[in-house]
Design an enzyme around this catalytic site. Sequence first.
Site, mmCIF file in Angstrom:
data_model
loop_
_atom_site.group_PDB
_atom_site.id
_atom_site.type_symbol
_atom_site.label_atom_id
_atom_site.label_comp_id
_atom_site.label_asym_id
_atom_site.label_seq_id
_atom_site.Cartn_x
_atom_site.Cartn_y
_atom_site.Cartn_z
ATOM 1 N N PHE A 159 -3.404 5.245 4.019
ATOM 2 C CA PHE A 159 -4.453 4.983 4.750
ATOM 3 C C PHE A 159 -3.799 4.909 6.276
ATOM 4 O O PHE A 159 -4.594 5.517 7.374
ATOM 5 C CB PHE A 159 -4.786 3.482 4.475
ATOM 6 C CG PHE A 159 -6.159 3.328 5.470
ATOM 7 C CD1 PHE A 159 -7.357 3.632 5.138
ATOM 8 C CD2 PHE A 159 -5.653 2.250 6.310
ATOM 9 C CE1 PHE A 159 -8.311 3.157 6.066
ATOM 10 C CE2 PHE A 159 -6.840 1.710 7.192
ATOM 11 C CZ PHE A 159 -7.799 2.013 7.182
ATOM 12 N N ASP A 195 0.933 -1.176 0.058
ATOM 13 C CA ASP A 195 0.159 -0.180 0.044
ATOM 14 C C ASP A 195 0.824 1.202 0.074
ATOM 15 O O ASP A 195 2.152 0.965 0.115
ATOM 16 C CB ASP A 195 -0.938 -0.056 1.263
ATOM 17 C CG ASP A 195 -0.209 0.126 2.345
ATOM 18 O OD1 ASP A 195 0.866 0.631 2.581
ATOM 19 O OD2 ASP A 195 -0.967 -0.173 3.559
ATOM 20 N N CYS A 247 -7.008 -28.087 7.299
ATOM 21 C CA CYS A 247 -5.691 -27.190 7.622
ATOM 22 C C CYS A 247 -5.242 -28.102 8.935
ATOM 23 O O CYS A 247 -5.918 -28.812 9.527
ATOM 24 C CB CYS A 247 -6.197 -25.969 8.027
ATOM 25 S SG CYS A 247 -6.890 -25.604 9.879
ATOM 26 N N ASP A 288 -7.578 -7.369 -0.008
ATOM 27 C CA ASP A 288 -6.610 -7.478 1.208
ATOM 28 C C ASP A 288 -7.409 -7.338 2.495
ATOM 29 O O ASP A 288 -8.404 -6.359 2.225
ATOM 30 C CB ASP A 288 -5.429 -6.903 1.154
ATOM 31 C CG ASP A 288 -5.888 -5.508 1.744
ATOM 32 O OD1 ASP A 288 -6.396 -4.372 0.752
ATOM 33 O OD2 ASP A 288 -5.385 -5.123 3.088
ATOM 34 N N HIS A 325 -5.611 -21.591 10.202
ATOM 35 C CA HIS A 325 -6.922 -21.947 10.011
ATOM 36 C C HIS A 325 -7.760 -20.824 9.174
ATOM 37 O O HIS A 325 -8.379 -21.282 7.994
ATOM 38 C CB HIS A 325 -7.767 -22.187 11.174
ATOM 39 C CG HIS A 325 -9.349 -22.557 10.777
ATOM 40 N ND1 HIS A 325 -9.569 -23.567 9.965
ATOM 41 C CD2 HIS A 325 -10.224 -21.565 10.860
ATOM 42 C CE1 HIS A 325 -11.177 -23.555 9.753
ATOM 43 N NE2 HIS A 325 -11.462 -22.253 10.113
ATOM 44 N N CYS A 335 -12.569 -28.847 6.816
ATOM 45 C CA CYS A 335 -11.618 -28.276 6.861
ATOM 46 C C CYS A 335 -10.264 -29.066 6.916
ATOM 47 O O CYS A 335 -10.334 -29.822 7.654
ATOM 48 C CB CYS A 335 -11.178 -26.852 7.711
ATOM 49 S SG CYS A 335 -9.905 -26.060 7.387
ATOM 50 N N CYS A 354 -7.475 -27.931 12.229
ATOM 51 C CA CYS A 354 -8.775 -29.007 11.935
ATOM 52 C C CYS A 354 -8.214 -30.434 11.971
ATOM 53 O O CYS A 354 -8.957 -31.242 12.302
ATOM 54 C CB CYS A 354 -9.376 -28.429 10.986
ATOM 55 S SG CYS A 354 -10.248 -26.730 11.310
#
Lengths: 375, 375
Positions: free
Chosen positions: B97, B93, B307, B267, B336, B305, B310
């Site tokens: 911001f 960026d 991952c 994002d 996760h 899931c 999990c």
Amino acid sequence: MSAEFGFDIRARDGAARRGVLSTAHGAIDTPAFMPVGTAATVKAMLPESVASTGAQIILGNTYHLMLRPGAERIAAQGGLHRFMNWPSPILTDSGGFQVMSLAALREIDESGVVFRSHLDGSQHRLTPERSIEIQHLLDADITMAFDECTPFPATEDAAQSSMALSMRWAARSRGAFRKRPGYGIFGIVQGGVHPALRQISAAALRDIGFDGYAVGGLAVGEGQETMFRILDETVPALPAERPRYLMGVGKPADLIGAVARGIDMFDCVLPTRSGRTAQAFTSSGTINLRNARHADDQGPLDPACACPACKSYSRAYLHHLCRCGEILASMLLTWHNLHYYGGLMRALRAAIEAGALGDFVAGFHDAQARGRAAA
Amino acid sequence: MSAEFGFDIRARDGAARRGVLSTAHGAIDTPAFMPVGTAATVKAMLPESVASTGAQIILGNTYHLMLRPGAERIAAQGGLHRFMNWPSPILTDSGGFQVMSLAALREIDESGVVFRSHLDGSQHRLTPERSIEIQHLLDADITMAFDECTPFPATEDAAQSSMALSMRWAARSRGAFRKRPGYGIFGIVQGGVHPALRQISAAALRDIGFDGYAVGGLAVGEGQETMFRILDETVPALPAERPRYLMGVGKPADLIGAVARGIDMFDCVLPTRSGRTAQAFTSSGTINLRNARHADDQGPLDPACACPACKSYSRAYLHHLCRCGEILASMLLTWHNLHYYGGLMRALRAAIEAGALGDFVAGFHDAQARGRAAA
């Protein structure tokens, strides 16, 4: 998963031993370092990463786990191994040390200790019988006898009565332990810095009979020289065929000196805690990565190290993470430090097998001295 | 490592597009979610773990990196990819911001902004030219134009003059950008919640000409309905053949609705920040793992899931880690959540390719509603 609990000494070099300890959840090559997994996690590490550092056994804390999440809860989840996804051996301490160092409003009597939780002030009771029951619920491969960790400094009288209480508790712990194939219980030698008390304690434990013998009450401020002197006088009083565990130790040089004196097992928060405070162990000494001299250093933390922190990152990046307080700093430096400890134990085992421990010890101290000179 | 910067749209379903964005450090399948790596680390994640969630590009923050460790320092280390061991594409960026949201004592004039660091109070200056230079030093594959993020709420007059300043800064940003093969610069549409201003801003950016177009100044409190309305009116004003990036968004339902409206890139700190506050995204809604109802739950966080959190741990264990404030809780839940976002984007791409986005959107909302009903 049901091997007999046993200790096989494969090689010796002086007082040092290179052995294999068999447990229900696997074998451990000794001398071994046990990373500390206080609250059912070796902080900032995935369990498979812990294993990748060479660790074959970790330590869990009865005191922390009985308070949160509770021993019965972990038992209902299938035990600590399954709960925390660590399929390899686990040793649990008895809770005695943490009750003394963490809990509030302790009251000790012959039966045990009543204390208030450091988390929420709730009142709890630990006795030898309850400590052994908790360790059974956790499914510890190695259970530790419940003892009173004698404060340092203590008068000889205070050390004597504390040790005597711990020996009575050791007998009760042994009596409460339910023997199962692959599971064992260790007694803990107390007696402060008083050699005569250590002899009495060791003899009391031998009479009770344990699967292994720990030396407790050291690394509490007495200094390395005193610690080594106590080991010189205590280790020969322990059964030669059983594993020996020096509790709460220590720095790399402490481990090396204790291995040379016949110790087989260690645990310490030093590598993990240091990893969360920007301290890294290397072959040439300890490095503080917060130091500004690393800010532009493109080199690795330790060129001799193959851990992820050293293979993929610069000192400048690790410095940056430490300065920012990033979680990744704790992750990478803990990994590095456990990798360093794992490599040190592997090197010690190889040196004992080769009958070259003396050369290894000399080389270690030379490298550390060169590191200090270059710093 | 020197592919031409380009965007290839492979399939469409309504306004939604399934594309491939080519950059110097690799290709990105769109619609894409970019995990946020504020201070040169996606918090609590190893970069290879980030990649394993399906992320092909991450976002870095000009504001944070210019303050610490400094853009010139990262350039001397070979750029941000090498510094943080992320060999894949990076978007940075512009700092606009964060100057508005984090820095103290901001003074904005036509040339740029002077501000004090939130870290140490030191004074710094950002102009369009300096922001582009910093992003060049970081070696960003995608550079963002320097803009003023219009506060919300803002009067139409305030939004107009802020947008007009951002458009003048956009032209200066474009002029300062040094074009190299595989590198691109995106302009940012501003104009608050005022459709007419958004049209003027989009036209101004088209006239300047960018490699991609971002929609900024949303997800700042206006609500999903208003955000979607602004997208409905703004997206058609952007060049159809260029990638479109909705900045700082968002929740899963926000992403799905924006993809359906023709957005290609996102994002947001939500999956990573939530991972550090015990919040987990699942196919049936968001779960707070600190909730006591998980304390004895032996089931996985999300049965659907794959991952590590999990596959290898119970809700009871994750609950325990969250209650203890353990670093491993942040590591596993961040992993996760990024895995969930990665899977969501993969499913969106597959649905667009199959011309079945409508069914996918309906199925998503059904599952979330069922989850709410069951909770």
